[in-house]
Design a protein around this motif. Structure first.
Motif, PDB file in Angstrom:
ATOM      1  N   UNK A 133       0.763  -1.171   0.137  1.00  0.00           N
ATOM      2  CA  UNK A 133      -0.031   0.013  -0.066  1.00  0.00           C
ATOM      3  C   UNK A 133       0.919   1.209  -0.018  1.00  0.00           C
ATOM      4  N   UNK A 134       1.911   1.110   0.944  1.00  0.00           N
ATOM      5  CA  UNK A 134       2.666   2.284   0.934  1.00  0.00           C
ATOM      6  C   UNK A 134       3.546   2.818  -0.629  1.00  0.00           C
ATOM      7  N   UNK A 135       3.920   1.672  -1.364  1.00  0.00           N
ATOM      8  CA  UNK A 135       4.412   1.951  -2.516  1.00  0.00           C
ATOM      9  C   UNK A 135       3.342   2.429  -3.470  1.00  0.00           C
ATOM     10  N   UNK A 136       2.244   2.038  -3.250  1.00  0.00           N
ATOM     11  CA  UNK A 136       0.951   2.254  -4.175  1.00  0.00           C
ATOM     12  C   UNK A 136       0.897   3.687  -4.117  1.00  0.00           C
ATOM     13  N   UNK A 137       1.161   4.300  -2.798  1.00  0.00           N
ATOM     14  CA  UNK A 137       0.646   5.551  -2.690  1.00  0.00           C
ATOM     15  C   UNK A 137       1.831   6.721  -2.951  1.00  0.00           C
ATOM     16  N   UNK A 138       3.017   6.173  -2.662  1.00  0.00           N
ATOM     17  CA  UNK A 138       4.236   6.776  -2.974  1.00  0.00           C
ATOM     18  C   UNK A 138       4.807   6.821  -4.499  1.00  0.00           C
ATOM     19  N   UNK A 139       4.618   5.704  -5.184  1.00  0.00           N
ATOM     20  CA  UNK A 139       5.489   5.503  -6.247  1.00  0.00           C
ATOM     21  C   UNK A 139       4.902   6.388  -7.376  1.00  0.00           C
ATOM     22  N   UNK A 140       3.677   6.715  -7.640  1.00  0.00           N
ATOM     23  CA  UNK A 140       3.068   7.793  -8.737  1.00  0.00           C
ATOM     24  C   UNK A 140       3.826   9.025  -8.505  1.00  0.00           C
ATOM     25  N   UNK A 152     -14.104   7.585  -1.703  1.00  0.00           N
ATOM     26  CA  UNK A 152     -14.337   7.877  -0.238  1.00  0.00           C
ATOM     27  C   UNK A 152     -13.948   7.114   0.761  1.00  0.00           C
ATOM     28  N   UNK A 153     -13.817   5.978   0.515  1.00  0.00           N
ATOM     29  CA  UNK A 153     -13.125   5.126   1.494  1.00  0.00           C
ATOM     30  C   UNK A 153     -11.760   5.414   1.865  1.00  0.00           C
ATOM     31  N   UNK A 154     -11.016   5.890   0.526  1.00  0.00           N
ATOM     32  CA  UNK A 154      -9.618   6.218   0.672  1.00  0.00           C
ATOM     33  C   UNK A 154      -9.472   7.732   1.353  1.00  0.00           C
ATOM     34  N   UNK A 155     -10.378   8.389   1.108  1.00  0.00           N
ATOM     35  CA  UNK A 155     -10.472   9.816   1.794  1.00  0.00           C
ATOM     36  C   UNK A 155     -10.580   9.546   3.316  1.00  0.00           C
ATOM     37  N   UNK A 156     -11.423   8.726   3.702  1.00  0.00           N
ATOM     38  CA  UNK A 156     -11.693   8.588   5.073  1.00  0.00           C
ATOM     39  C   UNK A 156     -10.287   7.928   5.766  1.00  0.00           C
ATOM     40  N   UNK A 157      -9.681   6.822   4.963  1.00  0.00           N
ATOM     41  CA  UNK A 157      -8.491   6.240   5.274  1.00  0.00           C
ATOM     42  C   UNK A 157      -7.506   7.321   5.897  1.00  0.00           C
ATOM     43  N   UNK A 158      -7.437   7.982   4.958  1.00  0.00           N
ATOM     44  CA  UNK A 158      -6.518   9.132   4.626  1.00  0.00           C
ATOM     45  C   UNK A 158      -6.169   9.948   6.059  1.00  0.00           C
ATOM     46  N   UNK A 159      -7.710  10.105   6.546  1.00  0.00           N
ATOM     47  CA  UNK A 159      -7.888  11.112   7.756  1.00  0.00           C
ATOM     48  C   UNK A 159      -8.268  10.051   9.088  1.00  0.00           C
ATOM     49  N   UNK A 160      -7.858   8.820   9.007  1.00  0.00           N
ATOM     50  CA  UNK A 160      -7.778   7.646  10.040  1.00  0.00           C
ATOM     51  C   UNK A 160      -9.107   7.475  10.396  1.00  0.00           C
ATOM     52  N   UNK A 195     -14.119  -5.238  -0.212  1.00  0.00           N
ATOM     53  CA  UNK A 195     -12.982  -5.809   0.127  1.00  0.00           C
ATOM     54  C   UNK A 195     -12.084  -4.474  -0.081  1.00  0.00           C
ATOM     55  N   UNK A 196     -12.460  -3.755  -0.797  1.00  0.00           N
ATOM     56  CA  UNK A 196     -11.605  -2.282  -1.036  1.00  0.00           C
ATOM     57  C   UNK A 196     -11.476  -1.665   0.397  1.00  0.00           C
ATOM     58  N   UNK A 197     -12.540  -1.692   1.077  1.00  0.00           N
ATOM     59  CA  UNK A 197     -12.642  -0.965   2.269  1.00  0.00           C
ATOM     60  C   UNK A 197     -11.713  -1.733   3.188  1.00  0.00           C
ATOM     61  N   UNK A 198     -11.986  -3.007   3.182  1.00  0.00           N
ATOM     62  CA  UNK A 198     -10.882  -3.917   4.050  1.00  0.00           C
ATOM     63  C   UNK A 198      -9.580  -3.505   3.803  1.00  0.00           C
ATOM     64  N   UNK A 199      -9.093  -3.500   2.556  1.00  0.00           N
ATOM     65  CA  UNK A 199      -7.763  -3.164   2.146  1.00  0.00           C
ATOM     66  C   UNK A 199      -7.287  -1.821   2.645  1.00  0.00           C
TER      67      UNK A 199
END
Ligand code: ACM
Ligand code: ZN
Length: 756
Positions: A65-72, A187-195, A248-252
């Motif tokens: 996940x970390x590489x997914x968000x910092x590689x681009x 939205x799930x990404x945005x939620x996760x970004x803010x914990x 499943x996406x949310x779980x990730x």
């Protein structure tokens, strides 16, 4: 090695109390929600293409996940490697450990010039450490494309962090407006970004049933769509495959999806498909308007329970969540009161009244849901008539429900309308107000406080289709994230707001179309009779945005003095005002219409009086030259309301006047009983006694449309000599039978009469 870690953190813990005072003034780190504690030190770690990203045993998932968000953004194609336990320089290490007690979601993040080490007991904690790391980088780390020319440097810091509350949620209403699967994942990404860790997914309503149930295909085939007056359809639904994909996406992203299947109220879509499980048998249409519908599931009919058990049986298989939200709010008891089956049930079960019947309903469903290994959550109405034994209560009508339930030993989610309803306008619930929220009611004892699981932002979508959700949720979600995660003991709003200003760049790069923090400005317009102009003042209220003020019809000469803008308006025109932040528009465009016409400031005589509740400041409002705003609740000098009567007005132009056009402005907000008239007829007279009808406009019904709309109904005439103009607008006798409040007396709302 692990021992070294422990020593290190003990030391840091001691330092923390000394340095914590300096945290807020330091400019280098600005994380939302603010970590529980952090200590900055000297030096930086520089991320390079050669940096190694290490995971240990079970942490590969979050390393990926970390590489997914910092590689681009970096363009460094990191590939995580298994860690051998040696702390190498130039590395980022994601380490699961039981050595320190971080709890399920806590973590430490240590950055020094040689490496970055995130440590946690569980993957959840590592994941949140990564979210903090993302916010320590330059904002451009959020770019989806490679960004050149940035040193990906991180200041040396040690963060120790864990959440205050276990329930950090967002309730997203995908019923009033359908939102695409991709949007929900975003939205799930945005939620996760803010914990945040919970998506409370509102899937069934009066206006739609959005989740495919194999046993009852009509629920989505028919119930997923509402049909307007012109036959057009609005809607959509999620197949079970879609649901699985989202879950499943949310779980990730360490987000639990809690489905809400409403009962016994807010069920019009379901009973429109299966009317036999209502009290009256229908027929019903999928709701097209907002509000509370009277027809709900019949509590006396065994078929209702069979239906709901079948539905729940499919739902529990799709959602791994421990909880199923059963709604329970806003269930009017009118139909139950006059239903033989419901009354028989009350007798058979020895119930006192319809509230106890609802309690019977919820308890019975709870028993079934418990039998599937799940727990129920219900809105605070489920307290009425007796709480189901294992239920968790979500308090929304204030915090009383939370207090009562916690005192009864039940878990609670505290999300009152006052602070957590992010669908409310920022005028009412602004950023500061959300930030001031305390999910723990002071009425609770220390012991009872343990029942407060946390809170949720509520994003009801009546007035927010998908494209407006960002505007409603941001930046206010940021305040809520900090309330629930950090639970700041001293609410230093200004310091938080400063961090929000820095956070906007990150949100912008994530494509978030954030809205306003508060009501952006105050607007006033006074007519200046001497000059025949309006003197306008705009007083800016939200700092750190640019106000853009303009008009297509005239050049405005705007004087600015600090937060105050002044200008004059001297012709029929609209003044448009909006805010900009980082060159992005924030919030809507506010429109102020002015008219200078032959009726302006002329005397009006009314046949039927306007309501005191919507007087618009008096009869002069109809010809004051100021058009109504985009809200019929605009208050003074805006929309004038007539309830249960027609509208008839005569304007005396003073002298014989050449007239080419007569117009009158109306508002429609059918859910709020405000309707366009059925017809408007225009008359003229030269003596005020004898009137001739010069034209009539028949208005096709658009009552099923829930949108707020304004329209001028007008008629052109040929250069006639006229002294008096009369307008007659025909109201509806009552709200039609498909309306949630059928039989109510509709309002006509008028802003201005225009004669040209
Ligand atoms: C609610 O807002 N009706 C829970
Ligand atoms: Zn019934």
């Amino acid at each position: 090695m692990k021992k070294l870690f422990i020593l290190f953190f003990v030391l840091i813990n001691m330092l923390m109390s000394i340095i914590s005072l300096a945290q807020d003034v330091n400019n280098t780190i600005s994380i939302i929600p603010k970590p529980k504690s952090f200590v900055l030190s000297e030096g930086v770690f520089k991320l390079k293409p050669s940096t190694k990203i290490f995971y240990d045993q079970n942490s590969k998932r979050v390393a990926d996940y970390l590489t997914e968000v910092i590689n681009p953004a970096t363009g460094f194609n990191f590939e995580p490697q298994i860690w051998n336990g040696r702390v190498e320089t130039n590395s980022v290490i994601l380490s699961l450990t039981s050595a320190n007690n971080y709890g399920k979601e806590g973590y430490s993040l240590a950055i020094n010039p040689f490496n970055v080490i995130i440590e946690a007991n569980e993957l959840n904690g590592l994941f949140y450490g990564i979210q903090s790391l993302r916010q320590i980088f330059d904002a451009h780390i959020n770019s989806v494309a490679r960004v050149e020319g940035i040193d990906w440097e991180l200041p040396a810091v040690v963060i120790l962090d864990k959440p205050e509350f276990v329930w950090r949620g967002l309730n997203l209403d995908c019923c009033r407006h359908f939102m695409s699967k991709e949007f929900v994942k975003r939205y799930i990404d945005l939620l996760a970004y803010h914990k945040f860790n919970t998506l409370h997914w509102h899937l069934t309503e009066d206006q739609a049933w959005r989740i495919e149930i194999k046993k009852y295909p009509e629920l989505t085939n028919k119930g997923g769509y509402r049909i307007y007056d012109d036959g057009s359809k609005y809607g959509g639904f999620y197949t079970q495959e879609d649901i699985k994909e989202v879950v499943a996406y949310a779980e990730s992203r360490f987000v639990t999806v809690v489905p809400e299947i409403e009962m016994p109220g807010h069920s019009t879509a379901a009973i429109s498909c299966y009317p036999e499980i209502s009290c009256t048998g229908g027929p019903f249409e999928v709701g097209t308007l907002w509000g509370i519908y009277y027809d709900i599931y019949c509590a006396g009919n065994e078929k209702t329970f069979q239906f709901l058990e079948d539905v729940i049986s499919e739902v529990v298989d799709l959602f791994p969540s421990k909880y199923i939200h059963i709604g329970g709010d806003e269930a009017p008891k009118n139909r139950w009161k006059s239903c033989d089956k419901c009354q028989q049930r009350i007798k058979d079960e020895n119930l006192k009244d319809e509230h106890e019947l609802q309690s019977y309903f919820v308890k019975r469903m709870e028993k079934f849901i418990n039998s599937k290994g799940k727990q129920i959550i219900g809105w605070d109405e489920i307290l009425e008539g007796g709480l189901a034994p294992e239920a968790t209560v979500q308090s929304w009508r204030g915090v009383k429900g939370a207090i009562d339930a916690a005192k009864l030993g039940h878990d609670v989610i505290v999300s009152p309308t006052s602070h957590c309803y992010l669908d409310y306008l920022v005028d009412i619930t602004d950023l500061a107000k959300v930030y001031s929220f305390d999910p723990v009611p002071p009425e609770l004892s220390l012991d009872e406080r343990k029942h407060v699981l946390g809170s949720e932002g509520n994003m009801w979508a009546e007035y927010a289709p998908q494209e407006l959700i960002d505007d409603r949720l941001f930046p206010r979600m940021l305040a809520l994230s900090e309330v629930i995660w950090t639970y700041p003991t001293e609410r230093d709003f200004e310091s938080f707001r400063q961090r929000v200003q820095r956070h906007y760049a990150r949100l912008g790069l994530l494509g978030v179309k954030y809205g306003l923090e508060t009501k952006p400005f105050e607007f006033s317009a006074l007519f200046n009779a001497e000059k025949n102009v309006f003197d306008v003042k705009v007083n800016q209220l939200q700092n750190d945005i640019d106000l853009i003020i303009g008009s297509y019809e005239q050049e405005l000469l705007v004087n600015q003095n600090s937060n105050q803008f002044d200008f004059t308006v001297d012709k029929s025109s609209s003044v448009l005002i909006y805010g900009e932040k980082n060159n992005n528009k924030v919030g809507k465009t506010f429109k102020y219409g002015f008219t200078f016409n032959k009726a302006t400031r002329k005397k009006v005589i009314l046949t039927y009086p306007f309501s005191d509740k919507y007087s618009a400041g008096g009869i002069e409002a109809l010809t004051d030259g100021i058009r109504g705003s985009d809200s019929f609740r605009g208050g003074d000098r805006s929309w004038q309301g007539y309830q249960g009567t027609d509208f008839e007005a005569v304007v005396d132009l003073g002298d014989l006047t050449k007239v080419n056009k007569i117009a009158v402005g109306f508002f429609q907000a059918t859910s709020s009983w405000v309707v366009f008239p059925q017809s408007v007829e225009f008359y003229t007279s030269i003596n005020g006694v004898d009137y001739v009808s010069v034209g009539k406009v028949d208005i096709p019904s658009t009552l099923r449309n829930p949108d707020w709309t304004q329209n001028d109904f007008s008629f052109d005439i040929q250069n006639a000599d006229v002294r008096f103009v009369k307008i007659f607008a025909k109201n509806y006798d009552e709200l039609p039978k498909w309306h949630p409040e059928a039989g109510g007396k509709p309002w006509l709302m008028v802003d201005e009469i225009i004669v040209e």
